[in-house]
Design an enzyme around this catalytic site. Structure first.
Site, PDB file in Angstrom:
ATOM      1  CG  ASP A 108       5.338  -0.090 -21.382  1.00 38.79           C
ATOM      2  OD1 ASP A 108       5.731   0.589 -22.344  1.00 38.79           O
ATOM      3  OD2 ASP A 108       5.877  -0.070 -20.268  1.00 38.79           O
ATOM      4  NE  ARG A 189       2.177  -5.106  -9.624  1.00 42.08           N
ATOM      5  CZ  ARG A 189       1.516  -3.977  -9.768  1.00 42.08           C
ATOM      6  NH1 ARG A 189       0.206  -3.940  -9.502  1.00 42.08           N
ATOM      7  NH2 ARG A 189       2.119  -2.882 -10.173  1.00 42.08           N
ATOM      8  CG  ASP A 218       5.341  -5.216  -9.646  1.00 44.10           C
ATOM      9  OD1 ASP A 218       5.303  -5.524  -8.443  1.00 44.10           O
ATOM     10  OD2 ASP A 218       4.966  -4.102 -10.073  1.00 44.10           O
ATOM     11  CB  SER A 269       7.669   4.640 -12.648  1.00 46.51           C
ATOM     12  OG  SER A 269       7.041   3.376 -12.618  1.00 46.51           O
TER      13      SER A 269
END
Length: 493
Positions: A108, A189, A218, A269
């Site tokens: 990605d 994050r 996120d 994931s």
């Protein structure tokens, strides 16, 4: 202080940055120039990042048409009017000078690099934060970033900052989301996004970008932290581009000569840092399915853990863990050591269905071996050092604290104020806790503190001078008076 490493991937010229205000790329807007511009190109440089009308007061009128269409400019002067049609400056969607991209080196983010260059005509600075995801995740990033077209790679070691300034405050607060989740990704994050804001300032970038999807939490966590610099533009490709899945991304990569990462695609994931490892997707999407044992990576199956229990002694100062077995460690070292110990005993596996911030439910499996040990230790020491009312208030605030962290509001004044309360209230939470680790379980076997409110001479069943057992009769009568009055009413007394 975080270690800083900048890797130049190609020589480039730094252009003057005319950064538009936050989110102007996503909305129609007007550009008004208050001074006379010497050339049409200077105006184009300022206005090309906007969708909508540009109005200039110094005899220059320019109309910006949507997205991929051309720009028609009319330049007025005393000698007449010239009309020129030009291609929109920058990329297909606008113009940015330099973008800092949260970069992992996976498919990605490898695709996002050329996509940003194509759509915003910008230089791309790849940023990678080391929050304890493992050395394998950092291998070969320079070559990958260069192959994708980035002009620079910046790597920061944030492990100590992550544990000291993010994990341990949540630990001290007792923050757990929806009774199970220890907030591993939620805490990571903001430390990453804050570092990106700092890097954007250091390299002169006018925008930041991330690879989060439009369905997850996120994207919110990153962008609320990006607001620390409200002048930065935010580009979220997954909310803009036409790529819908892995095959589309691979096709785009081939079209733009970007080497597709050769690592095997996991069916899950995953997100890993020093605090935890999360698993989502594939068979986990059905809450009725039991996770497969080969999915776990940080912990052994409890049934395969050692048959002999291991005892660990955690030293705590003002609600913060500082030592293991009498030996002082740095925050990151302590957590890493406990991860290894806890994982060996199958500690810290959680399987839960949680409510995402965006409204949907999701099922995730988490491994948090060291964190589970530390949570048990801190909470147990509080049983000695905090009184009943304080524990009840602290526990109630911990729920809100966890919600704020989960929702990405780390830098919210409310979270910061609650953190100040937690810091104050745990000033005396100092001492040590001994725990027994055995086949997936954590049992407390002992706790000591110089600030303990526990008094053996009071709690003993033996009579003493401080507590007279006969006093309990009057207390019970008064404490139960409301119930007695209601009973009298019901009986007509």
């Amino acid at each position: 202080m975080a270690q800083f490493k900048a890797i130049s991937l190609s020589s480039s010229i730094n252009l003057a940055c005319y950064g538009p205000k936050r989110n102007t790329l996503l909305h129609s807007d007007n550009l008004i120039c208050s001074r006379k511009l010497s050339t049409f190109h200077e105006l184009s440089g300022k206005s090309s990042s906007l969708h909508g009308n540009a109005i200039v007061s110094n005899n220059v009128c320019m109309t910006l048409t949507p997205k991929n269409q051309g720009i028609q400019a009319v330049l007025s002067s005393n000698s007449g009017t010239d009309v020129a049609t030009v291609t929109k400056g920058g990329g297909l969607r606008g113009k940015l000078n330099k973008v800092v991209l949260a970069y992992s080196g996976g498919l990605d983010t490898s695709v996002i690099v050329p996509w940003l260059r194509e759509n915003y005509g910008c230089e791309v600075v790849c940023f990678t934060a080391d929050v304890g995801q493992g050395i394998k995740e950092l291998d070969g990033l320079e070559a990958k970033a260069k192959a994708s077209g980035a002009c620079q790679l910046v790597v920061k070691d944030l492990k100590e900052e992550f544990v000291k300034d993010y994990i341990f405050p949540c630990l001290r607060a007792g923050a757990i989301y929806e009774r199970k989740y220890l907030l591993g990704t939620s805490m990571a994050r903001p430390v990453i996004a804050k570092a990106m804001v700092d890097v954007a300032r250091e390299v002169g970038a006018d925008a930041v970008s991330h690879g989060c999807t439009g369905k997850g939490n996120d994207q919110v966590r990153f962008e609320l932290t990006f607001a620390l610099n409200p002048e930065l533009n935010v580009v979220a490709p997954w909310r803009e581009w036409d790529i819908t899945g892995r095959e589309d991304a691979i096709e785009y990569a081939k079209k733009h000569n970007v080497p597709v990462p050769v690592t095997k695609k996991s069916i899950y994931s995953r997100d890993r840092n020093l605090w935890h490892l999360s698993h989502e997707g594939d068979i986990l999407e059905d809450p009725a399915n039991e996770p497969k044992e080969d999915m776990y990576m940080m912990s052994v199956d409890p049934k395969d853990a050692p048959d002999k229990p291991q005892y660990v002694k955690i030293g705590i100062e003002s609600g913060i863990p500082v030592s293991l077995g009498g030996k002082t460690y740095s925050p990151a070292e302590l957590l890493a050591t406990l991860n290894e110990i806890g994982g060996k005993h199958g500690i810290g596996r959680i399987d839960m269905v949680e409510n995402r911030l965006v409204g949907m439910k999701s099922r995730g499996v988490y491994e948090t071996p060291g964190g589970t040990i530390l949570f048990n230790a801190v909470r147990e020491l509080e049983s000695l050092t905090l009184d009943r009312e304080t524990i009840q208030v602290k526990d109630s605030l911990a729920l809100k604290y966890a919600e704020l962290v989960y929702a990405g509001r780390w830098f919210d004044p409310l979270r910061e104020s609650m953190n100040a309360f937690m810091e104050k209230i745990t000033e005396t939470t100092t001492g040590s806790v001994t725990l027994k680790l055995y086949k997936g379980s954590v049992s407390v076997t002992g706790r000591t503190s110089a600030y303990s409110l526990y008094r053996e001479d009071i709690s003993s069943f033996e009579s003493g001078d401080i507590y007279n057992q006969a006093d309990a009769a009057g207390f019970i009568r008064l404490y139960g008076l409301p119930m007695r009055v209601r009973a009298m009413l019901n009986k007509g007394i």
